[in-house]
Structures are given as C-alpha cells and as structure tokens.
Design a protein around this motif. Structure first.
Motif, PDB file in Angstrom:
ATOM      1  N   GLU A 182      43.998  41.854  26.214  1.00 27.99           N
ATOM      2  CA  GLU A 182      45.290  42.278  26.831  1.00 27.99           C
ATOM      3  C   GLU A 182      45.448  41.474  28.274  1.00 27.99           C
ATOM      4  O   GLU A 182      46.438  41.059  28.586  1.00 27.99           O
ATOM      5  CB  GLU A 182      45.385  43.753  27.308  1.00 27.99           C
ATOM      6  CG  GLU A 182      45.340  44.506  25.752  1.00 27.99           C
ATOM      7  CD  GLU A 182      44.187  44.713  25.108  1.00 27.99           C
ATOM      8  OE1 GLU A 182      44.274  45.042  23.934  1.00 27.99           O
ATOM      9  OE2 GLU A 182      43.027  44.482  25.777  1.00 27.99           O
ATOM     10  N   LEU A 183      44.262  41.394  29.071  1.00 30.87           N
ATOM     11  CA  LEU A 183      44.482  40.727  30.228  1.00 30.87           C
ATOM     12  C   LEU A 183      44.440  39.123  30.030  1.00 30.87           C
ATOM     13  O   LEU A 183      45.233  38.498  30.886  1.00 30.87           O
ATOM     14  CB  LEU A 183      43.060  40.867  30.978  1.00 30.87           C
ATOM     15  CG  LEU A 183      43.002  40.479  32.540  1.00 30.87           C
ATOM     16  CD1 LEU A 183      44.282  41.072  33.357  1.00 30.87           C
ATOM     17  CD2 LEU A 183      41.512  41.004  33.332  1.00 30.87           C
ATOM     18  N   GLU A 235      35.796  44.101  31.147  1.00 35.37           N
ATOM     19  CA  GLU A 235      37.269  44.828  31.382  1.00 35.37           C
ATOM     20  C   GLU A 235      37.680  43.468  31.960  1.00 35.37           C
ATOM     21  O   GLU A 235      39.265  43.559  31.889  1.00 35.37           O
ATOM     22  CB  GLU A 235      37.184  45.790  32.532  1.00 35.37           C
ATOM     23  CG  GLU A 235      36.696  47.030  32.177  1.00 35.37           C
ATOM     24  CD  GLU A 235      35.402  47.484  32.193  1.00 35.37           C
ATOM     25  OE1 GLU A 235      34.607  46.101  32.630  1.00 35.37           O
ATOM     26  OE2 GLU A 235      34.620  48.295  32.131  1.00 35.37           O
ATOM     27  N   SER A 289      39.452  41.187  28.775  1.00 36.86           N
ATOM     28  CA  SER A 289      39.904  41.922  27.636  1.00 36.86           C
ATOM     29  C   SER A 289      40.958  40.969  26.906  1.00 36.86           C
ATOM     30  O   SER A 289      41.821  40.077  27.691  1.00 36.86           O
ATOM     31  CB  SER A 289      40.582  43.112  27.899  1.00 36.86           C
ATOM     32  OG  SER A 289      41.591  43.112  28.741  1.00 36.86           O
ATOM     33  N   ARG A 321      43.719  44.740  35.617  1.00 36.59           N
ATOM     34  CA  ARG A 321      44.405  45.058  34.454  1.00 36.59           C
ATOM     35  C   ARG A 321      45.639  45.799  34.922  1.00 36.59           C
ATOM     36  O   ARG A 321      46.527  45.816  34.000  1.00 36.59           O
ATOM     37  CB  ARG A 321      43.480  45.863  33.727  1.00 36.59           C
ATOM     38  CG  ARG A 321      42.329  45.333  32.976  1.00 36.59           C
ATOM     39  CD  ARG A 321      41.354  46.147  32.443  1.00 36.59           C
ATOM     40  NE  ARG A 321      40.707  47.169  33.215  1.00 36.59           N
ATOM     41  CZ  ARG A 321      40.101  48.149  33.096  1.00 36.59           C
ATOM     42  NH1 ARG A 321      39.749  48.128  31.832  1.00 36.59           N
ATOM     43  NH2 ARG A 321      39.478  48.947  34.057  1.00 36.59           N
ATOM     44  N   ASP A 368      42.388  46.910  40.495  1.00 39.12           N
ATOM     45  CA  ASP A 368      41.939  46.621  39.051  1.00 39.12           C
ATOM     46  C   ASP A 368      43.006  45.450  38.621  1.00 39.12           C
ATOM     47  O   ASP A 368      44.098  45.588  38.400  1.00 39.12           O
ATOM     48  CB  ASP A 368      42.425  47.781  38.121  1.00 39.12           C
ATOM     49  CG  ASP A 368      41.431  47.596  36.814  1.00 39.12           C
ATOM     50  OD1 ASP A 368      41.431  46.363  36.031  1.00 39.12           O
ATOM     51  OD2 ASP A 368      40.921  48.540  36.353  1.00 39.12           O
TER      52      ASP A 368
END
Length: 225
Positions: free
Chosen positions: A171-172, A166, A169, A141, A139
């Motif tokens: 944050e990513l 996902e 995002s 992330r 992943d």
C-alpha cells in the motif's frame, strides 16, 4: 500526542544503530559512498538536476542522504531551487545527529547548519541558498497519502524490510508511485523480492542492479508512462 524520538545506540565503530529496529543507520563500511552510490547514482543524479527538482525520502535518519544531495547540488551549480521532503516517524535529536555525522568531514559546514537548525518536531528548514528541507513527522503510511507533492526522485531509505516491514508495504509503495512526477525514479539499497514486486505492481519499471560494498544488489526504477 508527543512525538517519539529515535532509540539510538553506537556500535564499536561509532556507527549509529536503531535499537527499535536493530539495524544500523548507514553502511558499516562507508556511509557517504554508499549514499552516493545508491541514492545519487541510482536516481541518475546530479545529471538530472534542474530548477524545481524535488526529492522525497522515506526515513530521514541521520540526514546523511539529504546532506549528500545538498552538497551535490551545490557542486553542480544548478541555478534555482532544490526541494527535499522526508517522512520520518522517529527523529534523532540534534545532538545525536551531530554525533552521527561527525565522521563525514567531506560534507563540510552543511553538517553544522543542519544540526544547528534541527528540531525534532519537524517542519521546514532553509539549509543553504536554493536548498529547502521539509520534514514530515509521523508514520509515512498515514502522512504520505494527504501529501500534495510529487517527487522527481524517491530515496526509499527505511530500515531493512525484514525489520521494518511497515515502510515497505504494498500500500505504501502504491502511494509512492501516486506521488511521483511523470518520468520520476526511485532507488533503494534493498533488493528484497517482495519490495521489487510491490514497486512493479505500483507502476514502476523495476531493475535490480549492483549494490554497494558487500551488498551484491540494490533496486532502481522509473515510473511507467
């Protein structure tokens, strides 16, 4: 824990489709030309190539984007080293990859070199003189944050943001910016507003530009100083 592999089916045109994300791996029209338009042209390549150039990617998929770059690097005749690092959570098998790449005769022997070396557990591959491929499995992330690299160009190539949120995002995208070299760029096929806003907030000057084929728009950007 054992790695999960891709769940691949094939549509009537022979294009691989992810069952997990209900999305094709590349354009139904011309995957190779789409890759050249979005990821090469979108990042100003091959004009920016130089020794030590590092490309990073979210979503290795069939390997089409990597092979397109590898071929462009060879044609450009740039001396030195190209490094390509890709983060992939659900790798194809070598057999699936070979089948997916079969239509792209323009890529020549590079296809066979990749599928012959390919391992679903990731690692580093020496595809051709001066070209190194690193597959970071898992992943993104979780795997991008500890990565020590900094990319000169990013290929943001996950499945559709609506189906694979996902990989898009806020944050990513912050981590993408944190792992971008000064003056580094990104390109992606998507023009989704949420993605553009996330990249802008992460520190990129973001621009919506002409997409490939029936896609009206795509997104590119450069890291702000």
């Amino acid at each position: 824990m054992q790695n999960q592999t891709a769940d691949v089916t094939w549509n009537a045109s022979g294009v691989p489709v992810s069952e997990r994300f209900d999305d094709p791996y590349f354009s139904l029209e011309n995957g190779l030309e789409e890759t050249r338009h979005v990821f090469l042209k979108g990042n100003g390549l091959p004009e920016r190539f130089r020794d030590g150039f590092h490309i990073a990617e979210l979503g290795f998929g069939t390997g089409l984007s990597f092979l397109t770059v590898a071929q462009a690097w060879q044609k450009a005749g740039v001396p030195g080293q190209l490094t390509f690092t890709s983060f992939e959570a659900f790798p194809m098998t070598a057999e699936e990859m070979a089948l997916a790449l079969r239509p792209f005769n323009a890529l020549g022997a590079l296809r066979e070199v990749l599928s012959d070396q390919w391992r679903v557990d990731g690692g580093s591959f020496r595809i051709a003189p001066g070209i190194s491929l690193n597959i970071v499995l898992g992943d993104a992330r979780e795997r991008l944050t500890p990565w020590q690299g900094a990319a000169d160009a990013w290929f943001l190539d996950g499945f559709s943001p609506a189906k694979n949120p996902e990989l898009w995002s806020d944050e990513l995208m912050q981590e993408v910016a944190r792992h971008t070299a000064p003056g580094g760029t990104f390109a992606t096929y998507t023009a989704a507003g949420a993605v553009r806003r996330a990249l802008d907030a992460a520190g990129f000057d973001v621009q919506r530009t002409t997409g490939f084929g029936r896609k009206r728009h795509m997104t590119v950007g450069i890291l702000r100083p």
